[in-house]
Design an enzyme around this catalytic site. Structure first.
Site, PDB file in Angstrom:
ATOM      1  N   LYS A 185      35.767  42.044 -23.432  1.00  0.00           N
ATOM      2  CA  LYS A 185      37.040  41.681 -22.806  1.00  0.00           C
ATOM      3  C   LYS A 185      37.810  40.852 -23.814  1.00  0.00           C
ATOM      4  CE  LYS A 185      33.876  41.629 -19.207  1.00  0.00           C
ATOM      5  NZ  LYS A 185      32.445  41.360 -19.243  1.00  0.00           N
ATOM      6  N   ASP A 223      23.220  21.118 -28.844  1.00  0.00           N
ATOM      7  CA  ASP A 223      23.161  19.990 -29.780  1.00  0.00           C
ATOM      8  C   ASP A 223      24.504  19.326 -30.077  1.00  0.00           C
ATOM      9  OD1 ASP A 223      20.460  20.327 -29.882  1.00  0.00           O
ATOM     10  OD2 ASP A 223      20.398  21.106 -31.930  1.00  0.00           O
TER      11      ASP A 223
END
Length: 478
Positions: A218, A403
């Site tokens: 998309k 992280d």
């Protein structure tokens, strides 16, 4: 029925089973997938064979676009101002960046990007319509689903209006994703001067070959300056929700050099959808980026994957990323049917002491797939993964945060179909500000979810456990 005829049928079917086994073995598939197909063909006579013909064939050696056309797209000269030198790589992710650049033609690393995360259909469609209204040259649109509902008709009206003003527009949709949309809906846009194409049309003579390999991407590209990608299609439910709740999804708006990667992906798909079209765009429009803006230096890659070629790009990229996790890994996915390698990698991250969290929908739009997903949760709970089920409605978001400096947003689910059968696209974003924003959205979703605990999960009824376990045998085929 004569005994000789029964014996003949049995022998014939035994040969078919052996043939299916040999075909899957010679295609070098995983042992799990090979065994799953053999089990289906053995225990579901006739039906199993039909399923294999439609869903079991391996098209990885099929070339969808000529080498010459692909070379013209991939090797188009990139202005020096767009390129990022290796010294500018985020050092921690340099191996992943190099891996994805090698596996995926569109996955060069680009900087000077302005990123906006959109967490609802209202945000996405409002931004999209504003950008369409301001387009100066062209608009390229590609969706798995482009429905003929109130929202789809409104957007098609806007595109028709822009086409009448001289804007060049291309629309690419997936044939299976739009199987229930009448041709007249797209014909109306074609009659208005919009170039409309269907990806892998599912016609009877090619049904068995094409039905299992769909273009799930998309994306939107406007003037080569602005791009969109994510989990949202063009359908009213992405804006209004479903009967039983809201629809939670994630898209990303990119303004900057990273749009080049989207352009490459779109043109590759477009050339396949129009194999007779000799003209390939030879000039890309590069944006003028304000390098002084504090949020205009985001680095990203556009990672693509598909059921052709020797590698499973997105799965390999995720495995490499997960293995480097040091602090936390947060994952949102609507369909959770991990491959064995992904399952082991995520569990290893949790067992190593990292904070691993997974959010899946409490209720899904596909009961069968949802039941299979449930069968995997015990393994992750035992490994220490914090698992949550989203309660307000359907969670369709494909979001990954790691992280504090990495984000993945796109069309890829954590399931076998996305990793092996579908054409998918994701943005790999290397930026602390964007990661903080994505993490905030994840925590917001987590607060609207119910956490699953091992002691409660094990108390599921025996019938439910049995059903999940049986359906799990089919997971390599989903």
């Amino acid at each position: 029925m004569p005994d000789w005829l029964i014996t003949g049928i049995e022998i014939a079917y035994a040969l078919i089973v052996i043939g299916v086994a040999l075909a899957t073995i010679l295609s070098n598939r995983s042992v799990h997938k090979t065994l799953a197909w053999v089990i289906i063909v053995v225990f579901l006579p006739v039906i199993g064979l039909i399923l294999y013909l439609f869903f079991g064939q391996d098209n990885r050696k099929v070339r969808l676009i000529s080498k010459r056309s692909l070379k013209r797209i991939v090797e188009h000269p990139v202005p020096s101002s767009v390129k990022i030198e290796k010294k500018d790589f985020p050092e921690k992710y340099a191996p992943v960046i190099n891996l994805m650049s090698t596996l995926s033609p569109a996955a060069s690393l680009f900087g000077a990007n302005n990123i906006r995360i959109e967490s609802s259909g209202a945000e996405f469609f409002l931004d999209l319509l504003k950008d369409i209204a301001q387009a100066k040259q062209y608009i390229n649109i590609q969706f798995y689903i482009f429905l003929d509902d109130s929202l789809g008709r409104f957007i098609s009206d806007v595109l028709i209006e822009r086409a009448s003003q001289g804007i060049k527009i291309k629309v690419l949709y997936d044939s299976m994703g739009c199987w229930n949309v009448k041709k007249s809906f797209f014909k109306r846009m074609q009659n208005a001067g919009i170039d409309v194409e269907s990806y892998l049309p599912v016609r009877f003579r090619r049904l068995a070959r094409h039905v299992n390999y769909r273009n799930h991407r998309k994306l939107v590209i406007i003037d080569g300056r602005i791009g969109y990608l994510g989990g949202m299609n063009i359908a009213k439910r992405y804006l209004k929700g479903v009967r039983w709740g809201t629809w939670r999804d994630t898209n990303v708006r990119i303004e900057g050099h990273g749009v080049y990667g989207l352009e490459m992906s779109f043109l590759t798909d477009w050339c396949f959808a129009k194999p007779g079209k000799k003209e390939i765009r030879t000039e890309f429009t590069y944006p003028e980026c304000n390098q002084n803006a504090s949020n205009d230096n985001v680095m990203l890659q556009i990672a693509t994957t598909g059921p052709v070629g020797a590698w499973r790009e997105m799965m390999q990229g995720y495995m490499h990323l997960f293995a480097q996790c040091k602090e936390y890994l947060y994952i949102e996915t609507p369909y959770f049917i991990p491959t064995e390698s992904i399952r082991s990698t995520i569990c290893n991250v949790a067992l190593s002491g990292c904070d691993v969290r997974l959010i899946i929908p409490k209720r899904s739009d596909t009961r069968f797939v949802h039941a299979v997903s449930q069968s995997y949760l015990q393994d992750f709970l035992d490994a220490g993964v914090k698992v949550y089920s989203y309660k307000p409605g359907f969670l369709h978001s494909k979001l990954l945060v790691m992280d504090g400096d990495f984000v993945s947003i796109g069309s890829t689910n954590i399931d076998c179909r996305s990793f092996e059968n579908n054409f998918e696209i994701n943005a790999f974003i290397y930026d602390k500000r964007v990661a903080a924003e994505a993490q905030h959205q994840f925590i917001k979703d987590q607060n609207m979810s119910e956490r699953l605990y091992t002691r409660h999960w094990k108390k599921r009824s025996r019938w439910r456990k049995f059903k999940e376990s049986v359906l799990r045998l089919l997971s390599p085929l989903l």
